[in-house]
Structure formats: structure tokens, C-alpha cells
Design a protein around this motif. Structure first.
Motif, PDB file in Angstrom:
ATOM      1  N   LEU A 130       0.828  -1.208   0.000  1.00 36.05           N
ATOM      2  CA  LEU A 130       0.000   0.000   0.000  1.00 36.05           C
ATOM      3  C   LEU A 130       0.861   1.256   0.000  1.00 36.05           C
ATOM      4  N   SER A 131       2.081   1.135   0.491  1.00 32.69           N
ATOM      5  CA  SER A 131       2.983   2.293   0.546  1.00 32.69           C
ATOM      6  C   SER A 131       3.271   2.844  -0.840  1.00 32.69           C
ATOM      7  N   LEU A 132       3.142   1.997  -1.867  1.00 32.64           N
ATOM      8  CA  LEU A 132       3.409   2.445  -3.234  1.00 32.64           C
ATOM      9  C   LEU A 132       2.380   3.463  -3.709  1.00 32.64           C
ATOM     10  N   ALA A 133       1.212   3.481  -3.060  1.00 38.47           N
ATOM     11  CA  ALA A 133       0.155   4.425  -3.436  1.00 38.47           C
ATOM     12  C   ALA A 133       0.146   5.666  -2.553  1.00 38.47           C
ATOM     13  N   ILE A 134       1.007   5.704  -1.526  1.00 37.97           N
ATOM     14  CA  ILE A 134       0.997   6.805  -0.550  1.00 37.97           C
ATOM     15  C   ILE A 134       2.266   7.637  -0.723  1.00 37.97           C
ATOM     16  N   HIS A 135       2.105   8.881  -1.092  1.00 36.11           N
ATOM     17  CA  HIS A 135       3.244   9.757  -1.353  1.00 36.11           C
ATOM     18  C   HIS A 135       3.157  11.011  -0.485  1.00 36.11           C
ATOM     19  N   GLU A 136       4.292  11.392   0.073  1.00 35.79           N
ATOM     20  CA  GLU A 136       4.334  12.525   1.003  1.00 35.79           C
ATOM     21  C   GLU A 136       3.829  13.819   0.373  1.00 35.79           C
ATOM     22  N   GLY A 137       4.086  14.030  -0.889  1.00 30.69           N
ATOM     23  CA  GLY A 137       3.653  15.258  -1.538  1.00 30.69           C
ATOM     24  C   GLY A 137       2.158  15.322  -1.791  1.00 30.69           C
ATOM     25  N   GLU A 138       1.477  14.175  -1.660  1.00 31.05           N
ATOM     26  CA  GLU A 138       0.040  14.123  -1.932  1.00 31.05           C
ATOM     27  C   GLU A 138      -0.790  13.918  -0.674  1.00 31.05           C
ATOM     28  N   ILE A 139      -0.244  13.212   0.315  1.00 35.34           N
ATOM     29  CA  ILE A 139      -0.967  12.887   1.543  1.00 35.34           C
ATOM     30  C   ILE A 139      -0.302  13.597   2.712  1.00 35.34           C
ATOM     31  N   ASP A 140      -1.108  14.270   3.546  1.00 35.47           N
ATOM     32  CA  ASP A 140      -0.555  15.043   4.664  1.00 35.47           C
ATOM     33  C   ASP A 140      -0.446  14.229   5.948  1.00 35.47           C
ATOM     34  N   TYR A 141      -1.472  13.441   6.261  1.00 37.49           N
ATOM     35  CA  TYR A 141      -1.484  12.685   7.520  1.00 37.49           C
ATOM     36  C   TYR A 141      -1.940  11.250   7.247  1.00 37.49           C
ATOM     37  N   VAL A 142      -1.296  10.306   7.944  1.00 36.11           N
ATOM     38  CA  VAL A 142      -1.665   8.897   7.824  1.00 36.11           C
ATOM     39  C   VAL A 142      -1.864   8.322   9.226  1.00 36.11           C
ATOM     40  N   CYS A 143      -3.045   7.752   9.457  1.00 36.95           N
ATOM     41  CA  CYS A 143      -3.331   7.060  10.713  1.00 36.95           C
ATOM     42  C   CYS A 143      -3.631   5.601  10.385  1.00 36.95           C
ATOM     43  N   LEU A 144      -2.948   4.684  11.063  1.00 43.44           N
ATOM     44  CA  LEU A 144      -3.061   3.263  10.785  1.00 43.44           C
ATOM     45  C   LEU A 144      -3.586   2.534  12.008  1.00 43.44           C
ATOM     46  N   TYR A 145      -4.502   1.580  11.773  1.00 42.96           N
ATOM     47  CA  TYR A 145      -5.148   0.884  12.885  1.00 42.96           C
ATOM     48  C   TYR A 145      -5.190  -0.622  12.620  1.00 42.96           C
ATOM     49  N   GLY A 146      -4.780  -1.409  13.608  1.00 44.75           N
ATOM     50  CA  GLY A 146      -4.864  -2.857  13.526  1.00 44.75           C
ATOM     51  C   GLY A 146      -3.499  -3.511  13.480  1.00 44.75           C
ATOM     52  N   PRO A 147      -3.400  -4.761  13.918  1.00 42.31           N
ATOM     53  CA  PRO A 147      -2.090  -5.431  13.977  1.00 42.31           C
ATOM     54  C   PRO A 147      -1.417  -5.581  12.628  1.00 42.31           C
ATOM     55  N   ARG A 148      -2.158  -5.760  11.562  1.00 43.07           N
ATOM     56  CA  ARG A 148      -1.545  -5.941  10.246  1.00 43.07           C
ATOM     57  C   ARG A 148      -1.037  -4.633   9.665  1.00 43.07           C
ATOM     58  N   MET A 149      -1.617  -3.523  10.080  1.00 44.01           N
ATOM     59  CA  MET A 149      -1.151  -2.230   9.582  1.00 44.01           C
ATOM     60  C   MET A 149       0.230  -1.875  10.137  1.00 44.01           C
ATOM     61  N   ALA A 150       0.717  -2.656  11.088  1.00 42.08           N
ATOM     62  CA  ALA A 150       2.093  -2.465  11.559  1.00 42.08           C
ATOM     63  C   ALA A 150       3.082  -2.680  10.415  1.00 42.08           C
ATOM     64  N   TYR A 151       2.746  -3.564   9.478  1.00 37.07           N
ATOM     65  CA  TYR A 151       3.622  -3.795   8.318  1.00 37.07           C
ATOM     66  C   TYR A 151       3.759  -2.525   7.483  1.00 37.07           C
ATOM     67  N   LEU A 152       2.656  -1.847   7.258  1.00 41.31           N
ATOM     68  CA  LEU A 152       2.701  -0.601   6.480  1.00 41.31           C
ATOM     69  C   LEU A 152       3.399   0.495   7.264  1.00 41.31           C
ATOM     70  N   TYR A 153       3.154   0.535   8.559  1.00 38.89           N
ATOM     71  CA  TYR A 153       3.799   1.545   9.401  1.00 38.89           C
ATOM     72  C   TYR A 153       5.322   1.457   9.315  1.00 38.89           C
ATOM     73  N   GLU A 154       5.849   0.247   9.319  1.00 40.42           N
ATOM     74  CA  GLU A 154       7.299   0.072   9.260  1.00 40.42           C
ATOM     75  C   GLU A 154       7.881   0.625   7.967  1.00 40.42           C
ATOM     76  N   VAL A 155       7.113   0.584   6.893  1.00 34.61           N
ATOM     77  CA  VAL A 155       7.579   1.126   5.620  1.00 34.61           C
ATOM     78  C   VAL A 155       7.471   2.651   5.601  1.00 34.61           C
ATOM     79  N   LEU A 156       6.390   3.166   6.161  1.00 39.57           N
ATOM     80  CA  LEU A 156       6.122   4.601   6.068  1.00 39.57           C
ATOM     81  C   LEU A 156       6.873   5.442   7.094  1.00 39.57           C
ATOM     82  N   LYS A 157       7.333   4.849   8.186  1.00 43.63           N
ATOM     83  CA  LYS A 157       7.896   5.655   9.267  1.00 43.63           C
ATOM     84  C   LYS A 157       9.186   6.366   8.862  1.00 43.63           C
TER      85      LYS A 157
END
Length: 455
Positions: free
Chosen positions: A378-405
Motif C-alpha cells: 500500500l505504501s506504493l500508493a501513498i506519497h508525502e507530496g500528496e498525503i498530509d497525515y496517515v493514521c493506521l489501525y490494527g495489527p496488520r497495519m504495523a507492516y505498512l507503518y514500518e515502511v512509512l515511518k
């Protein structure tokens, strides 16, 4: 449906029952939602036995009830139809009613967008035909028969949603419904754990043609190579492609989001500019299905154009909700799979409705062994210049968090495993300049967050 108990017994090849002239006007499997005149269908399972609620069903207005023959102590003095198996009896009654019904039947399946497509199609046709559609998620081996048996006898178009989790399920449903037209909205990743691959999912969805009428038409996502391959193998199949590519029978371009919906231009089978009060490129794609079927049923371009303007979707599908602190929420929290999540993110990233963009994403469920990579991707669709804030919820979203942090600082990225409160607190920063996407699988209940800003 309006049938006597005697007629239902004939459908089931059963002996004429006592109270044979009793008329039933609907079907219910739940005493909490039973309507006057319904036929109550009790099921016997490991955890519960519906026969215990038969008398309660009569107290609440049931006209009659099925009763499994080997179930002891049937009540006396009430209209009962004795059957070997209530579930099979329900399905057989639906087959019989379908056989005699004169409506045009349309079956819809797909990994994402079934309900939205159902709503858009039914809304487009409703000004010109008497249309009934699947209510809620009544789209499985129990829900579909109930939907068919609830059809009024003068219904002209029946729009039926067909869901599945494994092979053979769509085949069962389509052979029961015998649709004149069928739809495969797309192929995503939902039920990957049961079907193994996207190719497996495509094969399972493609079962919908097995019950289609001989002169029927399949409308399918022409931008999906897996479906193109399956269509190419069926020499006698009348198949029509829709999508966003020029090779499709009907395709859309110039898709623009406004505060009220989406405008777009179509080419191919229908030429012109159109508008629908629904947000998202993927919803425009679903709209193309409705346009093709409406044309097939005889509507002209102007009738389709005007009808689309009044279409609405079931809640929690790209639903616009105004928050009490000024932010605009896009509640798309009914379900989630990688394809639909990326489409929703793309919409938020490109929309000009509000300048400040927020994502609130919950776990995607039922993805099987590859769930980590699906969340990370999902990180491939999320770009800093387009998205201002990201909130992630749930144990599986930890995978995305590790990429985005490493891409978002701590003030613009928040992760919580099982507590909505910090996300709700963070969203207090959203203003009238903000648009906030809520997207996650049904089990994550992200609409709970929205309640904090609408109550």
C-alpha cells in the motif's frame, strides 16, 4: 411472492398440508425482522435451533412456518409445512419461483464493487422499470434464495448480488438464479487464503456464466488480463468489456471529482459526458456497467444521463459525511482489499475537493499467507507530496507503518494496534480544509471513529 401453503408444497413435491389455503407473502429466517404474512424458515445448527422460535414467529405475525420432519414436538393448530431439510427447501422454493417469474434477472459478482454496482444499476433503472435488488448482504446460499422469494410478482428487473469465499459457490448461486445478464466487476485479492491466487479468484468469479441464459450477456472488467484470458476460451460466450482503456466496448476518461460527485466522458457503445453523485474512479468504472445494461434494456443516452444524477449508494461506500469540526469524511469502511484501498487512496491523493489529505486505514482481512506484502505494498500508493497525515489501525497495519515511518515524521504518521482513542484525538486537528478517508475491512469497524465527529 404471494403463494398458498398448498402451492409451496407443490413446489417441494410434498403432500398437501393442513391449512393449505394459508397465504404467505414473504420469507424470514429471523424472528427479529419478521413481517406480517412471512413464511418462517427455522434452521437447526450446532449452536442454535430455530424450531424453538417457531411459536414466537407466529406471535410476531408469521403466516406459516417450515418444520424439519425429524424435529420432535411440532406445535399444534398452526400452519406448518413439513420438510426434510429447511435450507434445501428454501433453495428449492426459490428455484421454482424463479422458473415462473417473468423479470429480467441480472447477477453481479466481483472482488470489489458488487454492492456499489448493484446500487448504481438499480438506481439507474428505477425511473423506468419496477426494480428490486439484493438487500444488505443477502448474497449467499441462504440470502440469494430469500431475495428471490421476496420479489414481487410484477417486478420487471431483479438485480442480484452473488458473493463467495470458495470454488463452486458462485456456480451454485448462478444456476439457482439463471440470470439473463451477468457482471464481473473486477478481480482483487479478497479470499486469497481460500482460493490461492488472483487466477483462482478469477476462475471462481467466472463460474457466474454457468447458470446464465443461453442468449445471455456477460459484462466484465476489460482492463483485467485474467478475465480476458477466461473470456477468450469461451467461443460461444457473448461478452462485453467495460473499463478505462480504449479497447473496451465502453470506456471512460476525463474523470473529475467535484464536491457533489464525479463527471466523466465515455466512448464506445455510449458517447458523451455524464455525471454521478458518487466519488472515485473505481465507482465511475462501476457506473459503466449500469450504463451498458441500461442501454441493453432499451434506455437511450439522455435517459441514462438523467437517471444517473439521482443514484445513491448504500452507506459506507465512498460516503461523504460532514464532521462537526469541519472536516469532510469519506466513509468507505464497509470492506477493504488491496485493489480497492489503492483506488480510494488514489482518489484522496488527486481530489481537489479539500487541500489537506488524511488517510485512516484499517487492516485488510482474509488475505492469507501474503498479507504482510499486501499491506506493505500500500505504501506504493501513498506519497508525502500528496498525503498530509496517515493514521493506521490494527495489527496488520504495523507492516505498512514500518515502511512509512522513514517517509513521514511522527507528527504526520500515527499507528495504533487496538485503540481508536489516539486516532480520534489526532483527528481533532482536521479542519474545514481537510478530507479524511476511512478505509478498512468490515471487521475493523472504522466507522466507530466517525461517530466521534458526528454525534
Amino acid at each position: 411472492m404471494k403463494k398458498t401453503l398448498k402451492q409451496l408444497a407443490a413446489w417441494l413435491n410434498d403432500e398437501e398440508p393442513t391449512f393449505g389455503e394459508t397465504v404467505v407473502t414473504g420469507i424470514s429466517i429471523d424472528t427479529r425482522t419478521i413481517n406480517q404474512g412471512d413464511l418462517f424458515v427455522p434452521f437447526r445448527g450446532e449452536m442454535a435451533n430455530g424450531h424453538k422460535f417457531v411459536l414466537q414467529a407466529f406471535e410476531k405475525g408469521a403466516g406459516a412456518s417450515l418444520w424439519q420432519k425429524d424435529e420432535p414436538n411440532p406445535p399444534k393448530g398452526v400452519p406448518l409445512l413439513f420438510v426434510e431439510n429447511p435450507e434445501q427447501a428454501l433453495q428449492q422454493m426459490a428455484r421454482a419461483y424463479r422458473h415462473e417469474h417473468k423479470a429480467t434477472f441480472i447477477g453481479i459478482t466481483g472482488s470489489n464493487g458488487k454492492t456499489s454496482t448493484k446500487d448504481i444499476l438499480a438506481g439507474t433503472l428505477a425511473p423506468f422499470f419496477k426494480v428490486q435488488k439484493t438487500i444488505g448482504n443477502f448474497n449467499n446460499q441462504l440470502g440469494l434464495p430469500i431475495t428471490i422469494l421476496q420479489l414481487d410478482e410484477d417486478t420487471e428487473v431483479a438485480v442480484l448480488e452473488m458473493g463467495m469465499s470458495g470454488f463452486g459457490e458462485i456456480e451454485f448461486l448462478t444456476k439457482l438464479a439463471r440470470p439473463h445478464m451477468t457482471v464481473i466487476t473486477n478481480i482483487g485479492e479478497a479470499h486469497m487464503q481460500d482460493l490461492g491466487s488472483r487466477a483462482g479468484i478469477a476462475k471462481a468469479k467466472f463460474e457466474i456464466i454457468q447458470g446464465m441464459q443461453d442468449n445471455g450477456v456477460l459484462f466484465y472488467d476489460g482492463d483485467e488480463p485474467l478475465l480476458k484470458e477466461l473470456v477468450a476460451k469461451e467461443q460461444n460466450l457473448n461478452a462485453k468489456a467495460f473499463g478505462l482503456e480504449p479497447g473496451d466496448l465502453l470506456y471512460a476518461e476525463n474523470i473529475e471529482a467535484t464536491a457533489n460527485g464525479s463527471s466523466f466522458t465515455t466512448h464506445g457503445a455510449i458517447e458523451g459526458e455524464f455525471f454521478i453523485s458518487v466519488l472515485g474512479k473505481h465507482q465511475v468504472k462501476n457506473t459503466l456497467i449500469a450504463m451498458l445494461i441500461a442501454q441493453k434494456l432499451g434506455l437511450n443516452d439522455e435517459q441514462i444521463r438523467e437517471s444517473l444524477k439521482g443514484v445513491t449508494l448504500t452507506d459506507m461506500r465512498m460516503q461523504q459525511v460532514q464532521g462537526n469540526q469541519g472536516a469532510l469524511f469519506i466513509n468507505d469502511a464497509y470492506n477493504a482489499a488491496p485493489t480497492s484501498v489503492k483506488a480510494a487512496i488514489q482518489f484522496i491523493a488527486t481530489t481537489t475537493i479539500r487541500p489537506e489529505k488524511w488517510l485512516v486505514l484499517g487492516d485488510m482481512l482474509e488475505l492469507g499467507a501474503n498479507e504482510q506484502s499486501f499491506h506493505e505494498d500500500l505504501s506504493l500508493a501513498i506519497h508525502e507530496g500528496e498525503i498530509d497525515y496517515v493514521c493506521l489501525y490494527g495489527p496488520r497495519m504495523a507492516y505498512l507503518y514500518e515502511v512509512l515511518k522513514d517517509r513521514f515524521d511522527a507528527d504526520h504518521l500515527l499507528y495504533e494496534q487496538d485503540d481508536f482513542a489516539p486516532i480520534i484525538a489526532k483527528l481533532q486537528q482536521a479542519t474545514e480544509q481537510s478530507i479524511v478517508l476511512l478505509k478498512g475491512s468490515r471487521g475493523m469497524k472504522l466507522e466507530t471513529i466517525l461517530q466521534a465527529f458526528t454525534s
